[in-house]
Design a protein around this motif. Structure first.
Motif, short mmCIF file in Angstrom:
data_model
loop_
_atom_site.label_atom_id
_atom_site.label_comp_id
_atom_site.label_asym_id
_atom_site.label_seq_id
_atom_site.Cartn_x
_atom_site.Cartn_y
_atom_site.Cartn_z
N PHE A 61 0.87 -1.17 0.00
CA PHE A 61 0.00 0.00 0.00
C PHE A 61 0.90 1.22 0.00
CE2 PHE A 61 -2.07 3.44 2.31
CZ PHE A 61 -3.27 3.55 1.62
N THR A 62 0.78 2.08 -1.02
CA THR A 62 1.66 3.25 -1.15
C THR A 62 0.85 4.49 -1.46
OG1 THR A 62 3.35 1.81 -2.09
CG2 THR A 62 3.70 4.15 -2.35
N VAL A 63 1.23 5.59 -0.84
CA VAL A 63 0.68 6.90 -1.18
C VAL A 63 1.67 7.54 -2.16
CG1 VAL A 63 -0.08 9.13 -0.33
CG2 VAL A 63 -0.41 7.08 1.08
N PRO A 64 1.33 7.65 -3.46
CA PRO A 64 2.30 8.04 -4.48
C PRO A 64 2.95 9.40 -4.29
CG PRO A 64 0.29 7.20 -5.48
CD PRO A 64 0.03 7.35 -4.03
N VAL A 65 2.21 10.41 -3.88
CA VAL A 65 2.75 11.76 -3.82
C VAL A 65 3.89 11.85 -2.81
CG1 VAL A 65 2.21 14.18 -3.29
CG2 VAL A 65 0.57 12.77 -4.55
N ILE A 66 3.73 11.20 -1.67
CA ILE A 66 4.77 11.29 -0.65
C ILE A 66 5.66 10.05 -0.60
CG2 ILE A 66 3.53 12.94 0.79
CD1 ILE A 66 2.56 10.66 2.51
N LYS A 106 9.47 5.03 -0.71
CA LYS A 106 9.90 4.89 -2.09
C LYS A 106 10.19 6.29 -2.66
CE LYS A 106 7.54 1.87 -4.27
NZ LYS A 106 6.41 1.23 -4.99
N LEU A 107 11.42 6.47 -3.15
CA LEU A 107 11.82 7.75 -3.71
C LEU A 107 11.19 7.90 -5.09
CD1 LEU A 107 13.55 10.30 -3.40
CD2 LEU A 107 15.43 9.03 -4.46
N SER A 108 10.38 8.92 -5.24
CA SER A 108 9.68 9.14 -6.51
C SER A 108 10.31 10.32 -7.25
CB SER A 108 8.20 9.42 -6.24
OG SER A 108 7.51 9.61 -7.44
N ILE A 109 11.02 10.02 -8.32
CA ILE A 109 11.62 11.04 -9.17
C ILE A 109 10.77 11.12 -10.43
CG2 ILE A 109 13.71 11.76 -10.39
CD1 ILE A 109 15.24 9.91 -8.40
N PRO A 110 10.08 12.25 -10.67
CA PRO A 110 9.07 12.31 -11.73
C PRO A 110 9.52 11.78 -13.10
CG PRO A 110 9.04 14.32 -10.44
CD PRO A 110 10.20 13.51 -9.95
N ALA A 111 10.70 12.08 -13.53
CA ALA A 111 11.11 11.69 -14.88
C ALA A 111 11.42 10.20 -15.01
CB ALA A 111 12.33 12.51 -15.31
N ILE A 112 11.88 9.56 -13.92
CA ILE A 112 12.33 8.18 -14.08
C ILE A 112 11.66 7.17 -13.13
CG2 ILE A 112 14.59 8.88 -14.94
CD1 ILE A 112 15.68 8.19 -12.14
N SER A 113 10.71 7.60 -12.30
CA SER A 113 10.15 6.68 -11.31
C SER A 113 9.37 5.52 -11.93
CB SER A 113 9.26 7.43 -10.31
OG SER A 113 8.17 8.02 -10.98
N LYS A 114 8.89 5.66 -13.16
CA LYS A 114 8.22 4.54 -13.83
C LYS A 114 9.22 3.49 -14.30
CE LYS A 114 3.92 5.96 -13.75
NZ LYS A 114 2.91 5.25 -12.98
N ILE A 115 10.50 3.88 -14.41
CA ILE A 115 11.54 2.95 -14.84
C ILE A 115 12.28 2.37 -13.64
CG2 ILE A 115 13.67 2.72 -16.18
CD1 ILE A 115 12.59 5.09 -17.90
N ILE A 116 12.72 3.25 -12.74
CA ILE A 116 13.44 2.79 -11.55
C ILE A 116 13.09 3.69 -10.36
CG2 ILE A 116 15.51 4.11 -12.18
CD1 ILE A 116 17.15 1.84 -10.85
#
Length: 196
Positions: A61-66, A106-116
């Motif tokens: 269960f993850t809250v994507p924004v944070i 989970k560190l969410s970096i907008p440009a690459i978070s869908k890849i890694i």
């Protein structure tokens, strides 16, 4: 000033409603390798690292924004131990049902978070002995084991997670002579999880 407070309250309300609705809950499967050893407080008892395996189902269960969330699993785990005491060297296998529950960032970096997307975890791991034998006649295997784990990993292509965790045993693993041995499990686990 009242308008600013109302705007702030409205934004907070929208965020409070939007975050849970955008939260992600998903299931998956997990498998991996576990290397454990039994650490004792007395030199008369020695244990070396042995490899075992683990596998089962997992959820996240993850809250994507944070990027903060929780993962929980139900896993079958085989722990192999090679130990030496006054009677010589012995190997044994124990089978457990493990229930790890981790807080995950989970560190969410907008440009690459869908890849890694790298992540870190920490939380308790509850283990229930389902089969195995005692270390010796004087040392009885406990039916329940608790550990605290810390770990790190990466998520690839939004589905595959590869992680490494280290578990610090909290309670004594044997009874009978635990005042003498003070034995606790320590375990490295390397897993791959696929979320659907």
């Amino acid at each position: 000033m009242k308008n600013i407070k109302r705007i702030f309250a409205a934004v907070a309300l929208v965020c409070a409603v939007a975050l849970p609705s955008s939260a992600q809950f998903r299931f998956g499967v997990r498998a991996g390798l576990a290397v454990n050893s039994l650490h004792a407080s007395e030199k008369t008892f020695d244990s070396s690292n042995r490899a075992g395996f683990t596998g089962g189902i997992t959820s996240e269960f993850t809250v994507p924004v944070i990027g903060i969330g929780v993962d929980a699993s139900v896993l079958y785990a085989r722990r192999s131990i090679n130990y030496t005491d006054e009677n010589g060297s012995t190997s044994k296998n124990n089978d457990y049902i493990n229930i790890p529950i981790n807080l995950k960032y989970k560190l969410s970096i907008p440009a690459i978070s869908k890849i890694i997307a790298p992540f870190i975890t920490t939380g308790p791991d509850f283990s229930f002995l389902v089969s195995g034998r005692n270390l010796s006649g004087a040392l009885k295997q406990r039916k329940f084991d608790t550990a605290w784990t810390v770990g790190a990993g990466v998520e690839l292509l939004s589905h595959l997670q590869v992680a490494a965790n280290y578990g610090f045993g909290i309670n004594n693993q044997v009874s009978g002579k635990d005042a003498l041995y003070g034995s606790k499990n320590r375990c490295w686990t390397i897993t791959a999880s696929y979320y659907f």
